[in-house]
Design a protein around this motif. Structure first.
Motif, PDB file in Angstrom:
ATOM      1  N   GLN A  78     -42.077 102.720  41.217  1.00 33.49           N
ATOM      2  CA  GLN A  78     -41.356 102.878  42.525  1.00 33.49           C
ATOM      3  C   GLN A  78     -40.413 101.683  42.836  1.00 33.49           C
ATOM      4  O   GLN A  78     -40.547 100.610  42.186  1.00 33.49           O
ATOM      5  N   ILE A 107     -41.659 107.196  45.627  1.00 40.88           N
ATOM      6  CA  ILE A 107     -41.250 108.632  45.006  1.00 40.88           C
ATOM      7  C   ILE A 107     -42.574 108.866  44.590  1.00 40.88           C
ATOM      8  O   ILE A 107     -43.455 108.482  43.964  1.00 40.88           O
ATOM      9  N   ARG A 108     -42.721 110.247  44.894  1.00 39.81           N
ATOM     10  CA  ARG A 108     -43.691 111.244  44.452  1.00 39.81           C
ATOM     11  C   ARG A 108     -43.626 112.087  43.349  1.00 39.81           C
ATOM     12  O   ARG A 108     -44.552 112.641  42.985  1.00 39.81           O
ATOM     13  N   ASN A 109     -42.335 112.701  43.051  1.00 40.78           N
ATOM     14  CA  ASN A 109     -41.923 113.407  41.955  1.00 40.78           C
ATOM     15  C   ASN A 109     -42.458 112.913  40.658  1.00 40.78           C
ATOM     16  O   ASN A 109     -41.879 111.902  40.337  1.00 40.78           O
ATOM     17  N   LYS A 110     -43.261 113.593  39.900  1.00 40.97           N
ATOM     18  CA  LYS A 110     -43.910 112.875  38.626  1.00 40.97           C
ATOM     19  C   LYS A 110     -42.890 112.930  37.581  1.00 40.97           C
ATOM     20  O   LYS A 110     -42.894 111.952  37.031  1.00 40.97           O
ATOM     21  N   ASP A 111     -41.865 114.064  37.668  1.00 42.14           N
ATOM     22  CA  ASP A 111     -40.709 113.846  36.873  1.00 42.14           C
ATOM     23  C   ASP A 111     -39.952 112.664  36.764  1.00 42.14           C
ATOM     24  O   ASP A 111     -39.414 111.910  35.964  1.00 42.14           O
ATOM     25  N   LEU A 112     -39.676 112.328  38.236  1.00 47.85           N
ATOM     26  CA  LEU A 112     -38.717 111.076  38.563  1.00 47.85           C
ATOM     27  C   LEU A 112     -39.427 109.858  38.107  1.00 47.85           C
ATOM     28  O   LEU A 112     -38.714 109.176  37.601  1.00 47.85           O
ATOM     29  N   TRP A 170     -39.148 109.456  34.268  1.00 51.33           N
ATOM     30  CA  TRP A 170     -37.916 109.159  34.236  1.00 51.33           C
ATOM     31  C   TRP A 170     -37.840 107.636  34.191  1.00 51.33           C
ATOM     32  O   TRP A 170     -37.177 106.749  33.514  1.00 51.33           O
TER      33      TRP A 170
END
Length: 107
Positions: free
Chosen positions: A32, A15-20, A23
């Motif tokens: 990860q 996962i690269r999306n900082k918001d995800l 979360w």
């Protein structure tokens, strides 16, 4: 895994999306996700990103998978989950094994 290794598929393992990522951490999950590789043949390259990131990797296969290939992956310290009666991975036994390891589904 073969498509990733051949460059036919972009890296979907991290996962690269900082918001995800945030979360996941706020939900008491690791940044990860755990990766489950389902394989009857156990003949695939391990993507280098799985060695570069702190995430758990399991390899799922069936009871009649090639014992030499099972030993190969075990010798590399990848846990093997036996989740099918023949060589193929079956969904219900896979879910049962993962539940026994403490994994759950978030909906």
């Amino acid at each position: 895994m073969r498509a990733l290794g051949e460059g036919r598929l972009g890296n979907i393992l991290q996962i690269r999306n900082k918001d995800l990522v945030e979360w996941r951490r706020n939900t008491d999950l690791k940044a990860q996700p755990t990766v489950i590789i389902a394989s009857a043949s156990l003949n695939f390259p391990m993507h280098k990103s799985l060695q570069e990131h702190p995430q758990k990797v399991y390899i799922a296969t069936g009871r009649n998978a090639d014992p030499e290939r099972i030993r190969y992956w075990q010798d590399l310290n990848y846990p093997i989950l036996i989740t099918g009666e023949d060589r193929m991975v079956q969904g219900a036994p896979l879910i049962h094994e993962l539940s026994g390891l403490g994994y759950k589904v978030f909906i």
